[in-house]
Each structure stands twice: as structure tokens, then as C-alpha cells.
Scaffold this active site. Structure first.
Site, PDB file in Angstrom:
ATOM      1  CD  GLU A 144     -45.924  58.691 -14.301  1.00 53.73           C
ATOM      2  OE1 GLU A 144     -44.993  57.878 -14.505  1.00 53.73           O
ATOM      3  OE2 GLU A 144     -46.272  59.560 -15.124  1.00 53.73           O
ATOM      4  CB  SER A 230     -45.517  63.172  10.079  1.00 52.68           C
ATOM      5  OG  SER A 230     -45.054  62.250   9.127  1.00 52.68           O
ATOM      6  CG  HIS A 359     -51.030  68.202   1.415  1.00 53.16           C
ATOM      7  ND1 HIS A 359     -50.877  67.066   2.171  1.00 53.16           N
ATOM      8  CD2 HIS A 359     -50.339  69.176   2.053  1.00 53.16           C
ATOM      9  CE1 HIS A 359     -50.133  67.340   3.237  1.00 53.16           C
ATOM     10  NE2 HIS A 359     -49.795  68.606   3.187  1.00 53.16           N
ATOM     11  CB  SER A 360     -49.801  63.856   0.176  1.00 55.13           C
ATOM     12  OG  SER A 360     -51.049  63.426   0.713  1.00 55.13           O
TER      13      SER A 360
END
Length: 467
Positions: A144, A230, A359-360
Site C-alpha cells: 500500500e 535482480s 509479480h511486483s
């Protein structure tokens, strides 16, 4: 049998021996000394070429002991181990009639289907539940916060809480963690505080990465948790190398490397498995198979039966486990670690689960899978709910304690955000440090240049970044 002619025209043959022919898909059973019921492991105690990889061929003259070339009992004394001949033209099938079974302890309603699993004490069970609830709460609030523009990026572990926490609970603190980017729960289990998570997400001066990493790219030397990268699957060869170092130093520890089903489609995955198998490195390969590599389903990634069968192809013991069953994950990793450390063997664990979130924050998973499917997994296969039902039946938890726990954790997360948000960012100088012992001239020039630019155009740069 291989036949050769020497320079003297004498017939030379390879010495026949009794060999073996083992099916690629043959299952062997693991019996743990602490478990009365076996669970399925691929390739355990199965002879394979690695066992004989240092043997060489032995060419000997055996004219009087030759067998018929049609005799199926003949073998080829090949480097790496004997290979039995056959006159039958048989290709190894590309698929199995039945998929590899999935090890499970708790059913969907939290009832044990067996009493034979690694026993967990009350304190450990309650910590597993507490950390899973904490992970869920962190994910909800931090997600959020990103949507509010307070942090730049986030991804959740919704639906994969058991994989995170239960696997971490089965390890020792001396074991090294090589995460992908969805294993924040492993770090939580090891004592990384909610405030430390918030500091990294906001990239403030207390962030151990000095604000130079994307959010959720955690790392902690104190907790033997290697910093997240990443790039997909690059952590796998690193984990194998570290495991080999532990073995050479005779350490009573192993490494564990986490990756997704998408990571198994990379070259680093295959190189790492082969490296580990050949060198007998004490590493646990933990595949979090949640069905999708971002938007690519596993059906578009490979034709094999998931990832578990790839372990046996490289001579690695492998097991498939229900990733939404905390007790099954704990037991499998507990046994995997024991084998890795005591026998110096790599182990592959494939956990079948489902990514019940996007996923993100850069992804909308409803574009490539039905929203009803996501909701069903969240509602019916929630690993936290399943584990809670079990500990409630054990008499270790009640609704009042759970309610107080959830409320307390929520307050801690909100407080951590407020504190992290008010902290200054790391100073400009930290952009140029920690790479060279002595900074080269070109970097010194860049540092001077950026400082001058900020002074000339202060309105274009954040005010909370010290010069």
C-alpha cells in the site's frame, strides 16, 4: 564390447564386466532415521556415472574370454563407469506415465495425513506462525505504501509464506542464504527487524545497502544473507562456490539457494547443478515453482515434469514438496540439510505453490491469468490458514491471542514506516565508495561534478540528501 586392432594386428577388446542399467525415471525411497514413513526422493543411493568418474578405461587382450557380440551381458568399460550393452532399440521416453509425487503432511484443512514428519516444538511452531503473519502484514502495508508513492517498488510473498518461514526454520544460523527476491521471510526468521526492512525500502541512511539497491533487495552480513541481485539465477553458481568453500574448510554448514521456475530456464541453473554434482558441494537448491515466470506459465517454459526431474538428470537427489504445507516444507528442508552437511551432497527441492499476488508492483497478473483462480488459491490454499488450523488443534493458539498478535504487528509495521520515512538519505559520497580502495581520478571528477550541479540546481534534487 568395443574391439580394436593393435599395430601387430592382434585383436584387443575391452574387458567385460558385470554392469548395470538403471532407469532414468526409477524412484528410490529415503528412510530418515527420525522418520518412520519414507518420502520420495529421486536418485537416492542410485549408482550413477559420478561415482566412477575417476576411473579410466582398461584395454586388455582377452581373446579366450570373448563373448558373442549379441550377448546382452556385455559392458563397455567407459570413462565414468561401465555401460551395459543391449540389443534392444529403446529410447528413453520424453515423459512419464505418472508425474513425480508431491510430499505432503497437512491436508487443505490442516489435518495431518501422517504422523511421520520432523517434529516441531511448540515454541518453534508458534514462531513459524508469528513470522508468517508478520510477513503477510508487512506485504499488505508496504504494498500500500508503494501505491501511495512513498516507496518506488515492492513485491509480495502472498501464498508463499510457508516456503519462506518453514524452510528458514529448518536451517542453522551458520548456513548461508542465497535468495532471489521473494525470500524476505527467511531474513525475518533470522532476526532482521521490521525497522530494518523499512529502512531498506526507503533507502535511508540506516539502509545497509546505503540506498544503492532497489527496494526489497535486502542483504545482511550478520545473518549470512547474501544481498539480493535482480539478475535472474546468477545466485545459483555463487551458492555452489560458497558451498564448496564450506566443504574445503570442513565447516558443519551448507548453503541454500532460492529461485523460481523461471530461473530453471537459465544457463546458470544448469551450470550450477552440474558444478554441484561433480564437486559434491553441500548446497540445497530450492525451487519455488509458483507456475509463472512473471507472465510466462511453466507450460511455455519447459516440457519436463516441472523442475524436480532435472535434478536427477545431473545426478542430484531431488524431492517435490507441497509448498503451501509448512510442516512438509520444514521436514523436507530439515532432511535435505542433514544429507547436504553430513554427506557433502547437493539436494534439489521443488516446492509447488502459487503466487497469489502480482509479480511486483509493476505487474497486473489478471492480464495473463483469471482473477477467480487467484482468489481461489488465496482462499482455499492459504498456507498461513492451514498451519493455523493445525496449531489450534494442538492447543497452542486461540482466536484471542491471534487477534492481539495481528494488531500488534500492524502497529509495528506502521511505526517502522513513519520512522524510516523521516530519516535522511545516505550522503552523496556513498555513491562513489566501496568499489575501489583508492578512488580513481575519473570517479573523483564525477563526484566534484555532481556536487557542483546540485549546488547550481538545488530545486531539481531531493533536499534530504546531504552533500
Amino acid at each position: 564390447m568395443a574391439l580394436l586392432l593393435s599395430k601387430s594386428r592382434k585383436l584387443i577388446c575391452l574387458k567385460p564386466k558385470i554392469g548395470f542399467l538403471s532407469s532414468v525415471y526409477h524412484h528410490h525411497t529415503l528412510i530418515s532415521p527420525n522418520l518412520r514413513t519414507p518420502f520420495r526422493i529421486l536418485g537416492l543411493n542410485q549408482p550413477h556415472f559420478a561415482s566412477f568418474r575417476f576411473e579410466s578405461t582398461k584395454v586388455q587382450t582377452q581373446l579366450n574370454s570373448m563373448h558373442s557380440i549379441h550377448n546382452d551381458s556385455q559392458v563397455l568399460d567407459f570413462p565414468g563407469g561401465e555401460v551395459k550393452f543391449t540389443s534392444h532399440l529403446n529410447f528413453i521416453p520424453e515423459t512419464r506415465e505418472e508425474r513425480v509425487h508431491c510430499y505432503r503432511v497437512l491436508d487443505d484443512y490442516g489435518y495431518p495425513i501422517t504422523s511421520d514428519f520432523a517434529q516441531i516444538e511448540k515454541e518453534v511452531a508458534l514462531k513459524i506462525f508469528t513470522d508468517m503473519v508478520t510477513l503477510q502484514t508487512m506485504d499488505t502495508i508496504f504494498y500500500e505504501a508503494q501505491r501511495q508513492g512513498r516507496i518506488s517498488f515492492y513485491l509480495t510473498t502472498v501464498g508463499e509464506e510457508a516456503i519462506n518461514i518453514a524452510s528458514a526454520a529448518a536451517l542453522k544460523t551458520d548456513d548461508f542464504i542465497f535468495p532471489q527476491y521473494r525470500e524476505s521471510g527467511v531474513l525475518l526468521w533470522r532476526g532482521f527487524t521490521i525497522q530494518e526492512f523499512a529502512n531498506q525500502l526507503f533507502g535511508n541512511k540506516h539502509d545497509y545497502g546505503k540506498g544503492r539497491q532497489m527496494p526489497i533487495h535486502y542483504g545482511s552480513n550478520k545473518h549470512n544473507y547474501i544481498t539480493v541481485a535482480s539478475t535472474v539465477a546468477t545466485q545459483l553458481p555463487h551458492a555452489v562456490g560458497a558451498a564448496y568453500a564450506l566443504k574445503m574448510d570442513a565447516k558443519n554448514a551448507c548453503t541454500i539457494v532460492y529461485f523460481g521456475d523461471g530461473g530453471s530456464s537459465t544457463g546458470d541453473f544448469h551450470a550450477a547443478l552440474n558444478f554441484a554434482a561433480v564437486l559434491d558441494a553441500p548446497v540445497i537448491f530450492f525451487c519455488r515453482n509458483n507456475g509463472f515466470a512473471i507472465s510466462t506459465p511453466v507450460s511455455d517454459q519447459f516440457r519436463s515434469d516441472g523442475v524436480v526431474t532435472k535434478g536427477q538428470a545431473y545426478g542430484i537427489r531431488s524431492i517435490r514438496v507441497d509448498g503451501n504445507d509448512a510442516l512438509a516444507v520444514f521436514t523436507a528442508v530439515h532432511e535435505a540439510r542433514k544429507m547436504a552437511v553430513t554427506e557433502h551432497k547437493p539436494i534439489l527441492v521443488e516446492a509447488l505453490t502459487y503466487r497469489a499476488g502480482h509479480h511486483s508492483t509493476s505487474d497486473d497478473s489478471t492480464k495473463y491469468r483469471p482473477a477467480k483462480e487467484i482468489d481461489w488459491w488465496r482462499r482455499e490454499r492459504d498456507p498461513v490458514s492451514r498451519f493455523r488450523k493445525w496449531i489450534e488443534r494442538e492447543g497452542w493458539l486461540n482466536s484471542q491471542v491471534e487477534s492481539e498478535l495481528c494488531s500488534n504487528i500492524r502497529k509495528q509495521v506502521l511505526q517502522a514506516i513513519q520512522v524510516a520515512e523521516k530519516q535522511e538519505k545516505p550522503p552523496i559520497k556513498d555513491v562513489f565508495t566501496d568499489v575501489y580502495d583508492v578512488s580513481p581520478a575519473n570517479l573523483q571528477e564525477q563526484e566534484i561534478s555532481i556536487r557542483e550541479t546540485i549546488r547550481k540546481h538545488p530545486q531539481d534534487y531531493p533536499t534530504d540528501v546531504p552533500l
